[in-house]
Structures are given as C-alpha cells and as structure tokens.
Design a protein around this motif. Structure first.
Motif, PDB file in Angstrom:
ATOM      1  N   UNK A 140       0.690  12.290 -49.209  1.00 29.68           N
ATOM      2  CA  UNK A 140       0.661  13.649 -49.213  1.00 29.68           C
ATOM      3  C   UNK A 140      -1.131  12.986 -48.332  1.00 29.68           C
ATOM      4  N   UNK A 141      -1.927  13.298 -49.754  1.00 26.46           N
ATOM      5  CA  UNK A 141      -3.353  13.448 -49.499  1.00 26.46           C
ATOM      6  C   UNK A 141      -3.702  12.094 -49.954  1.00 26.46           C
ATOM      7  N   UNK A 142      -4.709  11.125 -49.196  1.00 22.83           N
ATOM      8  CA  UNK A 142      -5.646  10.550 -49.425  1.00 22.83           C
ATOM      9  C   UNK A 142      -6.662  10.651 -50.098  1.00 22.83           C
ATOM     10  N   UNK A 143      -7.676  11.610 -49.947  1.00 21.63           N
ATOM     11  CA  UNK A 143      -8.829  11.280 -51.160  1.00 21.63           C
ATOM     12  C   UNK A 143      -8.727  13.051 -51.562  1.00 21.63           C
ATOM     13  N   UNK A 144      -9.095  12.821 -52.804  1.00 24.61           N
ATOM     14  CA  UNK A 144      -9.055  13.467 -54.042  1.00 24.61           C
ATOM     15  C   UNK A 144     -10.458  13.474 -53.939  1.00 24.61           C
ATOM     16  N   UNK A 145     -10.780  14.921 -54.112  1.00 23.40           N
ATOM     17  CA  UNK A 145     -12.519  15.133 -54.281  1.00 23.40           C
ATOM     18  C   UNK A 145     -13.647  16.015 -54.977  1.00 23.40           C
ATOM     19  N   UNK A 146     -13.825  16.437 -54.991  1.00 24.77           N
ATOM     20  CA  UNK A 146     -14.376  17.583 -56.651  1.00 24.77           C
ATOM     21  C   UNK A 146     -15.176  18.790 -55.644  1.00 24.77           C
ATOM     22  N   UNK A 147     -15.024  19.891 -56.168  1.00 27.30           N
ATOM     23  CA  UNK A 147     -14.949  20.485 -55.253  1.00 27.30           C
ATOM     24  C   UNK A 147     -16.714  20.842 -54.636  1.00 27.30           C
ATOM     25  N   UNK A 148     -17.508  21.158 -53.324  1.00 28.55           N
ATOM     26  CA  UNK A 148     -18.636  21.170 -52.800  1.00 28.55           C
ATOM     27  C   UNK A 148     -18.522  19.519 -52.309  1.00 28.55           C
ATOM     28  N   UNK A 149     -17.349  18.671 -52.142  1.00 29.40           N
ATOM     29  CA  UNK A 149     -18.021  17.233 -51.759  1.00 29.40           C
ATOM     30  C   UNK A 149     -17.000  16.989 -50.516  1.00 29.40           C
ATOM     31  N   UNK A 150     -16.104  18.432 -49.915  1.00 30.09           N
ATOM     32  CA  UNK A 150     -15.203  17.644 -49.222  1.00 30.09           C
ATOM     33  C   UNK A 150     -16.079  17.334 -48.080  1.00 30.09           C
ATOM     34  N   UNK A 151     -17.230  17.879 -47.234  1.00 31.47           N
ATOM     35  CA  UNK A 151     -17.520  17.542 -45.873  1.00 31.47           C
ATOM     36  C   UNK A 151     -18.299  15.949 -46.128  1.00 31.47           C
ATOM     37  N   UNK A 152     -18.699  15.798 -47.320  1.00 31.80           N
ATOM     38  CA  UNK A 152     -19.226  14.315 -47.760  1.00 31.80           C
ATOM     39  C   UNK A 152     -18.410  13.192 -47.422  1.00 31.80           C
ATOM     40  N   UNK A 153     -17.452  14.043 -47.910  1.00 27.28           N
ATOM     41  CA  UNK A 153     -16.295  12.660 -48.170  1.00 27.28           C
ATOM     42  C   UNK A 153     -15.536  12.687 -46.533  1.00 27.28           C
ATOM     43  N   UNK A 154     -16.150  13.667 -45.347  1.00 27.09           N
ATOM     44  CA  UNK A 154     -15.123  13.688 -44.738  1.00 27.09           C
ATOM     45  C   UNK A 154     -16.312  13.114 -43.614  1.00 27.09           C
ATOM     46  N   UNK A 155     -17.801  13.325 -43.615  1.00 29.67           N
ATOM     47  CA  UNK A 155     -19.021  11.923 -42.939  1.00 29.67           C
ATOM     48  C   UNK A 155     -18.333  10.771 -43.090  1.00 29.67           C
ATOM     49  N   UNK A 156     -18.343  10.282 -44.558  1.00 32.37           N
ATOM     50  CA  UNK A 156     -18.138   8.912 -45.132  1.00 32.37           C
ATOM     51  C   UNK A 156     -16.650   8.289 -43.793  1.00 32.37           C
ATOM     52  N   UNK A 157     -15.705   9.180 -43.793  1.00 35.02           N
ATOM     53  CA  UNK A 157     -14.355   9.160 -43.116  1.00 35.02           C
ATOM     54  C   UNK A 157     -15.021   8.463 -41.711  1.00 35.02           C
ATOM     55  N   UNK A 158     -15.745   9.355 -40.787  1.00 33.24           N
ATOM     56  CA  UNK A 158     -16.302   9.357 -39.266  1.00 33.24           C
ATOM     57  C   UNK A 158     -16.533   7.906 -39.118  1.00 33.24           C
ATOM     58  N   UNK A 159     -17.606   8.163 -40.568  1.00 34.64           N
ATOM     59  CA  UNK A 159     -18.402   6.358 -40.317  1.00 34.64           C
ATOM     60  C   UNK A 159     -17.527   5.669 -39.592  1.00 34.64           C
ATOM     61  N   UNK A 160     -16.498   5.659 -41.184  1.00 40.59           N
ATOM     62  CA  UNK A 160     -15.852   4.730 -40.713  1.00 40.59           C
ATOM     63  C   UNK A 160     -15.596   4.372 -39.362  1.00 40.59           C
ATOM     64  N   UNK A 161     -14.178   5.588 -39.488  1.00 39.05           N
ATOM     65  CA  UNK A 161     -14.094   6.059 -37.980  1.00 39.05           C
ATOM     66  C   UNK A 161     -15.101   5.136 -36.502  1.00 39.05           C
ATOM     67  N   UNK A 162     -16.030   5.366 -37.117  1.00 44.58           N
ATOM     68  CA  UNK A 162     -17.096   5.053 -35.388  1.00 44.58           C
ATOM     69  C   UNK A 162     -17.597   3.021 -35.340  1.00 44.58           C
ATOM     70  N   UNK A 163     -17.314   2.659 -36.323  1.00 42.16           N
ATOM     71  CA  UNK A 163     -17.647   1.438 -36.150  1.00 42.16           C
ATOM     72  C   UNK A 163     -16.093   0.985 -35.570  1.00 42.16           C
ATOM     73  N   UNK A 164     -14.999   1.769 -35.354  1.00 41.86           N
ATOM     74  CA  UNK A 164     -13.599   1.187 -34.892  1.00 41.86           C
ATOM     75  C   UNK A 164     -14.382   0.662 -33.213  1.00 41.86           C
ATOM     76  N   UNK A 165     -13.183   0.418 -31.609  1.00 48.33           N
ATOM     77  CA  UNK A 165     -12.887   0.597 -31.031  1.00 48.33           C
ATOM     78  C   UNK A 165     -12.794   1.401 -29.977  1.00 48.33           C
ATOM     79  N   UNK A 166     -13.077   1.937 -29.626  1.00 46.68           N
ATOM     80  CA  UNK A 166     -12.458   3.337 -29.242  1.00 46.68           C
ATOM     81  C   UNK A 166     -11.937   3.434 -28.433  1.00 46.68           C
ATOM     82  N   UNK A 167     -11.046   1.939 -27.725  1.00 42.31           N
ATOM     83  CA  UNK A 167     -10.344   2.331 -26.541  1.00 42.31           C
ATOM     84  C   UNK A 167      -8.959   1.794 -27.800  1.00 42.31           C
ATOM     85  N   UNK A 168      -9.046   1.460 -28.967  1.00 42.42           N
ATOM     86  CA  UNK A 168      -8.140   0.518 -30.074  1.00 42.42           C
ATOM     87  C   UNK A 168      -7.363   1.627 -30.803  1.00 42.42           C
TER      88      UNK A 168
END
Length: 248
Positions: free
Chosen positions: A173-201
């Motif tokens: 149900x969940x992909x990543x578990x992070x400590x309290x206070x680290x949620x936004x930073x974890x999201x930014x890390x995922x977005x950074x990976x998404x930004x490296x992909x082809x957006x049409x794909x």
C-alpha cells in the motif's frame, strides 16, 4: 478557510486536504474541491501532483455526519457524485500523483492511495478500511486495490484492521516510509527522479493506468444505494454516538 488548498512550488502542484478539526474528513464540498484541485494541477505547468493533509491526518475518509444527512436518493446521489468527480479527476491526471501521508488514512482517505502512483508515509501513520463496520463498501479497495494487492486488501476490508506504515509497506500500500519531518524532502527526491523521464512517455503510461475507472464507477453507484439502507444509517449513528462519548 477552504477545505482543500492548492499551490505550486518547485514544479509541483501541492494539494492539501484542509479540515484538520475533522481529521480531513471529506464531505461533498471537500470531494468536489479535491476534484477541482486535481484538474487544476493537471492543467498546470508542473511535472507532478502531491496530495497530503493538514494537521495530524491525511484523511479519515468520508464525513459520516454528511453521509447521514444524505438521507434521500437525491441527496445521496449528490454526495456520491461529488466523490466520483474527485475519483474521475484522478483518472484524468496525465502526470504522476504522489500521496504524502502525514498521519492516519482511514476509509476513503486510505482508498485514495490506491489511485496514486507513489505513496510516501511517515512512520506514525495508520491505515484502515473500516467501511464494513458502517454497513458500507469501499469502492476503490474492491476494484483497483484488490487487483493491485490481492488477498491483503481482502483481509483489510473484512477485518477493519488498523495497520502502521511499515506493515502497509510490506503489503504494497505504501512505497516509502520516512521519519516525521522528512516527508517533503522525500517527495522532492521522487519528483527529481520523475523530472529525469520523458514527459510524453509518462503521459502515455498514465493513460494506460487509468483504464480501471468503470469498475469503480459501478461500485460507487452501489455505495450510493447502501448509504440509504437502515442498517448502514443505524451503524453510522452508533459510530458518531460512540465517538462523542469517547471525546467527552
């Protein structure tokens, strides 16, 4: 204050469920506003959407008081049409949607996660699908959730068990578990990976991922009818009375 907040930051559309005093329970208006925010994010010049909650909850699910007030076929149809509008809006988003679970996610709040592409949760988050206690059904869990996770979803639905983030990750149900206070930073890390992909794909992949919508639509119609049953309404009243006693 609006029940759903929207803002754009660093290429991300942030959508926040904003009824902290109600644990971000979703009444008809909140479902409608969530749908509006999702459609706005889909049209925005951003690469991903993030859905989270304010306060100590992601979302406790449908607002039971609002469901009890939907006591005629017309009112029930209006309430669940708003729910479907939000669900359908999620299906039409052609960019990644990230669930950032900052606290408890129960009922419809938990089910929303089945419709998201990536889910990050803090260690203290709790998850449950308790609709059976209320004489209702969980449409997204029955359709997409069951197909995605299989028997673990059946177990969650049929027992109303409350699980923590680590168990939710074990079950898928969940992909990543992070400590309290680290949620936004974890999201930014995922977005950074998404930004490296082809957006049409990404857009084409999202189109294929959205092909399960009809099954949910049929389950929401069934839920609309069940909401009007005497058994469900008695159970919802009992739930509200018990919660009132526990809080006094």
């Amino acid at each position: 204050m609006t029940k759903v907040l929207y803002h754009e930051e660093e290429g991300v559309s942030w959508i926040t469920l904003n009824r902290p005093e109600k644990l971000n329970a979703l009444d008809g208006e909140a479902w409608r506003l969530l749908g509006d925010a999702l459609r706005r994010g889909n049209e925005a010049d951003t690469i991903a959407l993030v859905v989270s909650g304010s306060g100590r909850a992601f979302s406790s699910g449908d607002d039971i008081e609002a469901m009890l007030q939907a006591d005629t076929p017309e009112k029930a149809e209006d309430f669940f049409n708003n729910l479907w509008y939000a669900v359908d809006s999620l299906f039409h988003v052609k960019k990644p949607v990230i669930g950032a679970v900052n606290g408890l996610a129960y009922g419809g709040g938990c089910e929303l996660l089945f419709l998201m592409d990536v889910v990050v949760a803090v260690e203290g988050a709790k998850f449950s699908i308790p609709e059976g206690k209320l004489g209702l059904i969980p449409p997204m869990a029955l359709t997409i959730g069951y197909r995605a996770m299989g028997r673990p979803v059946a177990w969650l639905m049929l027992t109303s068990e409350v699980i923590d983030s680590l168990r939710a990750k074990e079950l898928g149900l969940v992909d990543y578990v992070v400590k309290e206070g680290e949620l936004r930073e974890a999201v930014r890390g995922i977005v950074k990976k998404i930004a490296g992909l082809d957006q049409m794909s990404i857009r084409v992949m999202k189109t294929w991922l959205s092909r399960e919508r009809q099954g949910i639509r049929e389950a929401v119609r069934e839920l609309t009818l069940m909401n009007l049953s005497k058994e469900a309404r008695d159970r919802m009243r009992d739930f509200l009375e018990r919660r009132l006693r526990e809080s006094s």
